[in-house]
Design an enzyme around this catalytic site. Structure first.
Site, mmCIF file in Angstrom:
data_model
loop_
_atom_site.group_PDB
_atom_site.id
_atom_site.type_symbol
_atom_site.label_atom_id
_atom_site.label_comp_id
_atom_site.label_asym_id
_atom_site.label_seq_id
_atom_site.Cartn_x
_atom_site.Cartn_y
_atom_site.Cartn_z
ATOM 1 N N ARG A 49 -9.262 1.517 8.960
ATOM 2 C CA ARG A 49 -8.652 0.299 8.981
ATOM 3 C C ARG A 49 -9.906 -0.579 9.775
ATOM 4 N NH1 ARG A 49 -3.201 0.629 8.881
ATOM 5 N NH2 ARG A 49 -2.241 -1.134 9.433
ATOM 6 N N LYS B 279 0.808 -1.224 0.021
ATOM 7 C CA LYS B 279 0.058 -0.003 0.031
ATOM 8 C C LYS B 279 0.944 1.230 0.074
ATOM 9 C CE LYS B 279 -2.168 -0.846 3.997
ATOM 10 N NZ LYS B 279 -1.249 -2.310 4.308
ATOM 11 N N ARG C 251 11.760 -2.585 10.839
ATOM 12 C CA ARG C 251 10.715 -2.010 11.604
ATOM 13 C C ARG C 251 10.330 -2.911 12.997
ATOM 14 N NH1 ARG C 251 5.821 0.138 8.034
ATOM 15 N NH2 ARG C 251 4.449 -1.082 9.720
ATOM 16 N N ARG D 48 -0.540 -8.932 13.233
ATOM 17 C CA ARG D 48 -0.934 -7.955 12.306
ATOM 18 C C ARG D 48 -1.823 -8.588 11.119
ATOM 19 N NH1 ARG D 48 4.306 -4.971 10.574
ATOM 20 N NH2 ARG D 48 2.911 -3.772 9.336
ATOM 21 N N ARG E 158 11.692 -6.138 4.417
ATOM 22 C CA ARG E 158 11.578 -4.610 4.301
ATOM 23 C C ARG E 158 12.431 -4.024 5.052
ATOM 24 N NH1 ARG E 158 5.902 -2.056 5.386
ATOM 25 N NH2 ARG E 158 5.970 -3.227 7.321
HETATM 26 P P1 AP5 Z 1 4.933 -1.741 1.551
HETATM 27 O O1 AP5 Z 1 4.664 -0.906 0.576
HETATM 28 O O2 AP5 Z 1 5.699 -0.927 2.752
HETATM 29 O O3 AP5 Z 1 3.723 -2.310 2.361
HETATM 30 P P2 AP5 Z 1 2.224 -1.757 3.241
HETATM 31 O O4 AP5 Z 1 1.054 -2.427 2.765
HETATM 32 O O5 AP5 Z 1 2.416 -0.143 3.076
HETATM 33 O O6 AP5 Z 1 2.725 -2.254 4.520
HETATM 34 P P3 AP5 Z 1 2.855 -1.766 6.204
HETATM 35 O O7 AP5 Z 1 3.355 -2.768 6.855
HETATM 36 O O8 AP5 Z 1 3.389 -0.247 6.069
HETATM 37 O O9 AP5 Z 1 1.318 -1.790 6.166
HETATM 38 P P4 AP5 Z 1 0.425 -1.826 7.517
HETATM 39 O O10 AP5 Z 1 -0.833 -1.630 7.198
HETATM 40 O O11 AP5 Z 1 0.886 -2.879 8.494
HETATM 41 O O12 AP5 Z 1 1.307 -0.729 8.362
HETATM 42 P P5 AP5 Z 1 0.906 0.661 8.817
HETATM 43 O O13 AP5 Z 1 2.252 1.671 8.918
HETATM 44 O O14 AP5 Z 1 -0.144 1.139 8.236
HETATM 45 O O15 AP5 Z 1 5.754 -2.765 1.063
HETATM 46 C C1 AP5 Z 1 6.136 -3.953 1.862
HETATM 47 C C2 AP5 Z 1 7.588 -4.435 1.601
HETATM 48 O O16 AP5 Z 1 7.345 -5.140 0.163
HETATM 49 C C3 AP5 Z 1 8.423 -3.354 1.396
HETATM 50 O O17 AP5 Z 1 9.803 -3.818 1.714
HETATM 51 C C4 AP5 Z 1 8.418 -2.993 -0.124
HETATM 52 O O18 AP5 Z 1 9.613 -2.752 -0.715
HETATM 53 C C5 AP5 Z 1 8.236 -4.654 -0.735
HETATM 54 N N1 AP5 Z 1 6.993 -4.483 -1.648
HETATM 55 C C6 AP5 Z 1 6.164 -3.871 -2.193
HETATM 56 N N2 AP5 Z 1 5.466 -3.939 -3.366
HETATM 57 C C7 AP5 Z 1 6.166 -4.974 -3.827
HETATM 58 C C8 AP5 Z 1 6.106 -5.662 -4.845
HETATM 59 N N3 AP5 Z 1 5.044 -5.594 -5.741
HETATM 60 N N4 AP5 Z 1 6.825 -6.818 -5.072
HETATM 61 C C9 AP5 Z 1 8.017 -7.080 -4.229
HETATM 62 N N5 AP5 Z 1 7.821 -6.469 -3.347
HETATM 63 C C10 AP5 Z 1 7.168 -5.447 -2.914
HETATM 64 O O19 AP5 Z 1 0.634 0.579 10.396
HETATM 65 C C11 AP5 Z 1 1.376 0.107 11.422
HETATM 66 C C12 AP5 Z 1 0.500 0.071 12.809
HETATM 67 O O20 AP5 Z 1 0.189 1.242 13.150
HETATM 68 C C13 AP5 Z 1 -0.471 -1.002 12.965
HETATM 69 O O21 AP5 Z 1 -0.428 -2.228 12.968
HETATM 70 C C14 AP5 Z 1 -1.530 -0.008 13.962
HETATM 71 O O22 AP5 Z 1 -1.127 -0.493 15.043
HETATM 72 C C15 AP5 Z 1 -1.197 1.166 13.660
HETATM 73 N N6 AP5 Z 1 -2.049 2.052 12.636
HETATM 74 C C16 AP5 Z 1 -1.701 2.479 11.667
HETATM 75 N N7 AP5 Z 1 -2.955 3.079 11.039
HETATM 76 C C17 AP5 Z 1 -3.941 2.705 11.812
HETATM 77 C C18 AP5 Z 1 -5.317 2.793 11.903
HETATM 78 N N8 AP5 Z 1 -5.982 3.722 10.811
HETATM 79 N N9 AP5 Z 1 -6.141 2.539 13.035
HETATM 80 C C19 AP5 Z 1 -5.640 1.870 13.908
HETATM 81 N N10 AP5 Z 1 -4.155 1.669 14.088
HETATM 82 C C20 AP5 Z 1 -3.368 2.056 13.117
#
Ligand code: AP5
Ligand code: ZN
Length: 214
Positions: free
Chosen positions: A88, A13, A160, A171, A127
């Site tokens: 979310r 994402k 991370r 997660r 990552r």
């Molecule tokens: P990446 O693009 O980083 O993936 P992502 O979907 O953004 O993953 P996140 O882990 O950031 O999502 P998340 O939703 O768990 O975390 P968030 O920060 O929102 O890609 C992943 C890896 O794969 C990278 O190394 C990339 O290079 C690689 N990659 C990407 N595309 C690829 C492809 N096509 N082919 C191969 N490799 C690829 O949330 C973290 C925490 O914050 C949550 O657990 C929660 O505690 C809190 N939080 C955040 N938002 C909320 C909310 N709205 N409500 C409540 N808690 C929240």
């Protein structure tokens, strides 16, 4: 244009949201990035959020909603945004809907980036995130020019805290329980589009551009 990125943790994402933001000149708003910045700066919000994030749990809706509604007031949101990691939960989606409806606005696209759970652990363990600018890389799929050093700002890269395999498993189950229902929520609003997130990053982006239009 108002775009929501849906998908499991690690589906890509953030990777795609950054490309969309650059292509369509709208801000990329990641609640995860905002929480991580608060943790880094040791704010009160950061301290509260960290306890949940480290366990792979969601931060409570009230905290998240206050933060995002505040962010929407910034002038750069005037022409829309790409939301990454928000909403979310169903209550978050309903709150967004109510806030937009009150202004006569609506979400234009909810893009679900589909990646099976089997691929996720592999993506997360590879990552690396920059401690300086937050750029993300992958040791195999998107490596830096110099190992362990950010291409953008030259700072070092780290795994991370919540990308450790035990936390990733939690997660994923939180995702299936609390976030996956949003796919149906946006399908019913006729704004859902699905892309195959297992393709390489550029191909996924091409598919997204076909959906959003030029
Ligand atoms: P990446 O693009 O980083 O993936 P992502 O979907 O953004 O993953 P996140 O882990 O950031 O999502 P998340 O939703 O768990 O975390 P968030 O920060 O929102 O890609 C992943 C890896 O794969 C990278 O190394 C990339 O290079 C690689 N990659 C990407 N595309 C690829 C492809 N096509 N082919 C191969 N490799 C690829 O949330 C973290 C925490 O914050 C949550 O657990 C929660 O505690 C809190 N939080 C955040 N938002 C909320 C909310 N709205 N409500 C409540 N808690 C929240
Ligand atoms: Zn950097």
């Amino acid at each position: 244009m108002k775009i929501i990125m849906l998908g499991a943790p690690g589906a890509g994402k953030g990777t795609q949201a950054k490309k969309i933001a650059a292509e369509y000149k709208i801000p990329h708003i990641s609640t995860g990035d905002i929480f991580r910045a608060n943790i880094k700066n040791n704010t009160e919000l950061g301290q509260k959020a960290k306890a949940y994030m480290d366990k792979g749990e969601l931060v409570p809706d009230e905290l998240t909603l206050d933060l995002i509604m505040d962010r929407f007031k910034q002038p750069d949101c005037e022409n829309g945004y790409v939301l990454d990691g928000f909403p979310r939960t169903i209550p978050q989606a309903e709150a967004l809907d109510a806030a937009l409806t009150a202004k006569g606005e609506a979400v234009d696209f909810a893009i679900n980036v589909e990646v099976p759970d089997e691929n996720i652990i592999n993506r997360m363990s590879g990552r690396r995130a920059c401690v300086g600018c937050g750029a993300t890389y992958h040791i195999k799929y998107n490596p830096t020019k110099v190992e362990g050093i950010c291409d953008v700002c030259g700072e070092k890269l780290i795994l991370r805290d919540d990308d450790k395999p035990e936390t990733v498993k939690n997660r994923l189950s939180v995702y299936h329980e609390q976030t996956q229902p949003l796919i149906d929520f946006y399908a019913k609003k006729n704004v859902l589009a699905e892309v195959d997130g297992t393709k390489d990053m550029e191909e996924v982006f091409e598919d997204i551009v076909k959906i959003l239009g030029k």
